[in-house]
Design a protein around this motif. Structure first.
Motif, PDB file in Angstrom:
ATOM      1  N   GLN A 290       3.865 -39.710 -34.766  1.00  0.00           N
ATOM      2  CA  GLN A 290       3.565 -39.362 -33.376  1.00  0.00           C
ATOM      3  C   GLN A 290       4.730 -39.746 -32.452  1.00  0.00           C
ATOM      4  OE1 GLN A 290       1.214 -37.522 -32.418  1.00  0.00           O
ATOM      5  NE2 GLN A 290      -0.778 -38.009 -33.328  1.00  0.00           N
ATOM      6  N   SER A 291       5.947 -39.356 -32.873  1.00  0.00           N
ATOM      7  CA  SER A 291       7.142 -39.666 -32.077  1.00  0.00           C
ATOM      8  C   SER A 291       8.180 -38.589 -32.306  1.00  0.00           C
ATOM      9  CB  SER A 291       7.714 -41.027 -32.476  1.00  0.00           C
ATOM     10  OG  SER A 291       8.367 -40.948 -33.737  1.00  0.00           O
ATOM     11  N   ASN A 292       9.261 -38.701 -31.559  1.00  0.00           N
ATOM     12  CA  ASN A 292      10.358 -37.749 -31.737  1.00  0.00           C
ATOM     13  C   ASN A 292      11.315 -38.171 -32.844  1.00  0.00           C
ATOM     14  OD1 ASN A 292       9.422 -37.608 -28.779  1.00  0.00           O
ATOM     15  ND2 ASN A 292      10.524 -35.669 -29.075  1.00  0.00           N
ATOM     16  N   ASP A 293      11.646 -39.476 -32.940  1.00  0.00           N
ATOM     17  CA  ASP A 293      12.592 -39.916 -33.974  1.00  0.00           C
ATOM     18  C   ASP A 293      12.461 -41.421 -34.256  1.00  0.00           C
ATOM     19  OD1 ASP A 293      13.628 -40.891 -31.606  1.00  0.00           O
ATOM     20  OD2 ASP A 293      15.704 -40.322 -32.045  1.00  0.00           O
ATOM     21  N   THR A 335       1.887 -37.053 -27.538  1.00  0.00           N
ATOM     22  CA  THR A 335       1.750 -35.837 -26.725  1.00  0.00           C
ATOM     23  C   THR A 335       3.013 -35.000 -26.681  1.00  0.00           C
ATOM     24  OG1 THR A 335       2.435 -36.989 -24.691  1.00  0.00           O
ATOM     25  CG2 THR A 335       0.074 -36.993 -25.216  1.00  0.00           C
ATOM     26  N   GLY A 336       4.155 -35.550 -27.122  1.00  0.00           N
ATOM     27  CA  GLY A 336       5.424 -34.845 -26.974  1.00  0.00           C
ATOM     28  C   GLY A 336       5.432 -33.495 -27.657  1.00  0.00           C
ATOM     29  N   ALA A 337       5.914 -32.502 -26.910  1.00  0.00           N
ATOM     30  CA  ALA A 337       5.927 -31.136 -27.431  1.00  0.00           C
ATOM     31  C   ALA A 337       6.890 -30.972 -28.594  1.00  0.00           C
ATOM     32  CB  ALA A 337       6.308 -30.166 -26.301  1.00  0.00           C
ATOM     33  N   GLY A 364       4.603 -47.096 -22.528  1.00  0.00           N
ATOM     34  CA  GLY A 364       3.528 -48.086 -22.457  1.00  0.00           C
ATOM     35  C   GLY A 364       2.400 -47.871 -23.430  1.00  0.00           C
ATOM     36  N   ASN A 365       2.600 -47.114 -24.475  1.00  0.00           N
ATOM     37  CA  ASN A 365       1.497 -46.897 -25.413  1.00  0.00           C
ATOM     38  C   ASN A 365       1.896 -47.052 -26.884  1.00  0.00           C
ATOM     39  OD1 ASN A 365       2.994 -44.504 -25.582  1.00  0.00           O
ATOM     40  ND2 ASN A 365       1.166 -43.250 -25.994  1.00  0.00           N
ATOM     41  N   ARG A 401      -3.173 -44.565 -27.960  1.00  0.00           N
ATOM     42  CA  ARG A 401      -3.816 -43.896 -26.827  1.00  0.00           C
ATOM     43  C   ARG A 401      -2.750 -43.364 -25.893  1.00  0.00           C
ATOM     44  NH1 ARG A 401      -9.181 -44.299 -26.137  1.00  0.00           N
ATOM     45  NH2 ARG A 401     -10.335 -45.839 -27.382  1.00  0.00           N
ATOM     46  N   THR A 402      -2.960 -42.164 -25.430  1.00  0.00           N
ATOM     47  CA  THR A 402      -2.023 -41.550 -24.497  1.00  0.00           C
ATOM     48  C   THR A 402      -2.463 -41.836 -23.067  1.00  0.00           C
ATOM     49  OG1 THR A 402      -3.283 -39.501 -24.750  1.00  0.00           O
ATOM     50  CG2 THR A 402      -1.290 -39.752 -26.090  1.00  0.00           C
ATOM     51  N   ALA A 403      -1.669 -41.362 -22.111  1.00  0.00           N
ATOM     52  CA  ALA A 403      -1.914 -41.680 -20.698  1.00  0.00           C
ATOM     53  C   ALA A 403      -3.256 -41.156 -20.203  1.00  0.00           C
ATOM     54  CB  ALA A 403      -0.779 -41.105 -19.852  1.00  0.00           C
TER      55      ALA A 403
END
Length: 646
Positions: A290-293, A335-337, A364-365, A401-403
């Motif tokens: 759940q991240s970009n890199d 949430t990152g596209a 912050g998550n 958890r997202t914003a």
């Protein structure tokens, strides 16, 4: 008879002497004289004779180290003198009553005495006093030198010192000898015990004179003697193997219990197995999906797999960190596209900071590492050096958890691992990704190309140890197959120590030429030979001679490379052999220590706690029958013979 040694004892008392009176003439006598005559008459009348004069003798010996010393001057304090003779003896007869000092002088300059004078009292008639003087030779001179041929020291040459004193020595590994504590005087230094068929020394003896405290150098430079049909060879033993960055590498992609590769969902686990010995570390990387890199990995040092108590096992999650690969701009986790769950892969913008660094919680998550992953080391008891690593996804649906307050699953992706000894095997903190595949792993969980690149850098780095060589006539020289290894071969095969085997060969004799190869070409001192390095040594041989040598296969317990026990025939069909002789070599098992997996064994030389510490095999020397996978001999060694003369 009183005896004195160097410092004689003084008698407790002395006795004075009287002289007999003379005969008086008939002339006018003074009153004092008349009284004296009257007293004499009275004494005569009482029949009391006058006391006779007292005479004694003083004798002794002057010796140095219990040997009498002739020609030394001995003087009495009354002016009398004599010289020692007949084994250092002297004598003074008819010495009047009295106290005397006996003094010696004119003794050799390289002798010393604790005292050079002694006192004696003559108090009784016919008294015999003995005053001895005992000395030592002064031994402060030094005679040293070397025995060389073509500026190379020759070890094991006997050196004899004769002349005023005899001593003996033997040249050391560098051809040097040293006589300390030598007497002053004329000496002869003579060498012997060298191979007279091989070396010529002219002269083989030299004269030298030294004074007390002086040092003299007496060296012998010889030449190589030529034999009928002699050939001089340069032997080169080269390590042609590859140097590897890692001992092992691999990938993990299939969750336990699954049929094929896939991400690691909450409650699932990856597991992989590997070998490691003392001094080995483990590094791995797996994507935080759940991240970009972002990816999970230990620091650049890796996870130590052994400590002073043995193999490390248990929960090692506290050594795992979340890293940012620096290859793609970060978006809010979950949430990152451009994150792989929501994109087609490799779709995000490049990060302005392209360095690998610890991840920061910019949104912050980010969950704690220990809320997502649990990493456990355990032992696989299939082999003493085999480990297993379990990576569990212990997150829940609400760990991330997202914003907007929504919970999201936190999967992990397939990853790679390496077993290594150096630092920073996968990345270097503060530096850019190396372009080997970390970007694809950290952005998209794709590991195929990365695993392949790491596999190319993983393998057994082979080392060759110092060894022993000999040229000799027909027969065995360094070992006998199907017999127990000698102490020298055991030390050679287990620990790469050639000293004892070289001594055994020297004591046995029967060789044309023999020695130790220990210094890699271009190096300053003895060391194993790594990939791309080589040993070289020169030997001589004549028709009928063979070449034998042994060198340890270092990543083993007791294996060594060598030709057959009879050696390599250097003159097949009467023609001097030249060129590549690697195909004449074999990998032998000394039969002295139980074998372990090559490159990982805890009792193999690079990792053992000390020499000669592995479990005994109690076997015999034999060609290896492998129970593990070993590299092809030709992939490790290349041995060549080059004629340099003859």
């Amino acid at each position: 008879m009183d005896t004195h040694s160097i410092a004689p004892r003084r008698p407790a008392a002395s006795v004075s002497r009287s002289s007999p009176a003379g005969t008086a003439r008939p002339r006018k006598t003074p009153i004092l004289a008349l009284a004296t005559l009257a007293l004499a008459a009275i004494t005569s009348a009482c029949n009391e004779p006058l006391a006779p004069p007292i005479f004694g003798s003083i004798t002794g010996t002057v010796s140095v180290e219990a040997m009498g010393l002739d020609g030394v001057t001995v003087s009495l304090s009354n002016g009398a003198s004599t010289a020692t003779g007949g084994g250092g003896m002297y004598s003074f007869a008819n010495v009047d009553e009295g106290s005397y000092t006996v003094t010696i002088s004119n003794f050799p300059p390289d002798t010393e005495f604790a005292a050079t004078s002694g006192s004696v009292d003559i108090v009784g008639h016919a008294q015999e006093d003995v005053v001895d003087f005992m000395g030592m030779y002064i031994r402060t001179a030094t005679i040293a030198g070397s025995v060389t041929v073509d500026e190379t020291g020759i070890a094991g040459v006997s050196v004899a010192l004769s002349g005023v004193e005899a001593m003996s020595a033997m040249t050391d590994a560098d051809g040097n000898y040293d006589f300390a504590g030598v007497r002053a005087g004329d000496h002869t230094v003579e060498i012997s015990g060298f191979d007279a068929d091989r070396y010529v020394f002219d002269p083989a003896s030299r004269s030298v004179s030294v004074a007390a405290g002086e040092s003299a150098n007496v060296s012998f430079a010889g030449a190589v003697a030529r034999l009928p049909g002699q050939v001089d060879y340069l032997v080169r033993i080269a390590n042609v193997s590859r140097a590897y960055d890692f001992s092992e590498s691999g990938s993990f992609a299939v969750p336990m219990g699954a049929d094929g590769p896939g991400p690691l969902l909450p409650g699932e686990a990856y597991e992989f197995h590997f070998h490691a010995g003392p001094g080995h570390y483990l590094s791995f990387a797996t994507m935080f999906v759940q991240s970009n890199d972002l990816f999970y990995a230990p620091d650049g040092e890796g996870i130590a797999l052994w400590n002073e108590d043995g193999p490390v096992t248990g929960d090692i999650t506290d050594q795992i960190m979340l890293w940012d690969a620096g290859t793609e701009v970060n978006q809010q986790p979950g949430t990152g596209a451009d994150q792989p769950i929501r994109s087609g892969g490799d779709s995000g913008a490049a990060d302005a900071d392209n360095t690998v660094r610890l991840a920061t919680d910019d949104f912050g998550n980010l969950p704690e590492v220990s809320d997502v992953i649990r990493v456990t080391l355990h032992r696989d008891h299939v082999a003493p050096t085999q480990f297993g690593l379990t990576i569990e996804n212990i997150s829940t649906a609400t760990t991330l958890r997202t914003a907007d307050g929504e919970g999201h699953p936190t999967p992990l992706a397939p990853g790679v691992f390496v077993v290594h000894t150096g630092d920073n095997p996968l990345f270097t903190e503060g530096e850019a990704d190396r372009g080997e595949g970390l970007e694809a792993l950290a952005e998209d969980g794709v590991v195929g190309a990365y695993a392949a690149a790491l596999k190319e850098r993983a393998g057994l780095t082979n080392l060759i140890a110092p060894g022993v060589y000999a040229t000799h006539a027909a027969g065995t020289m360094l070992f006998n197959a199907d017999e127990a290894a000698s102490a020298g071969l055991e030390a050679m095969a287990e620990d790469g120590n050639p000293a004892t085997l070289a001594a055994e060969v020297g004591a046995a004799g029967g060789h044309r030429d023999a020695g130790v190869f220990a210094v890699p070409v271009g190096a300053d001192g003895g060391a194993p030979v790594g990939p791309g390095q080589a040993y070289e040594f020169n030997v001589i041989a004549t028709p009928g001679d063979a070449l034998s040598f042994v060198t340890m296969f270092v990543q083993s317990n007791d294996l060594f490379y060598a030709p057959s026990e009879e050696g390599i025939d250097l003159f097949p069909d009467g023609v001097a052999l030249e060129g590549d002789i690697t195909d004449r070599l074999l990998l032998w098992d000394a039969g002295t220590e139980v074998n372990e997996k090559p490159g990982f064994g805890t009792y193999q030389a690079p990792r053992q706690p000390g020499p000669d510490t592995g479990p005994a095999e109690n076997g015999v020397v034999s060609i290896l029958e492998p129970c593990f996978t070993y590299p092809e001999l030709g992939d490790v060694l290349r041995v060549t013979l080059t004629k340099v003369a003859g």
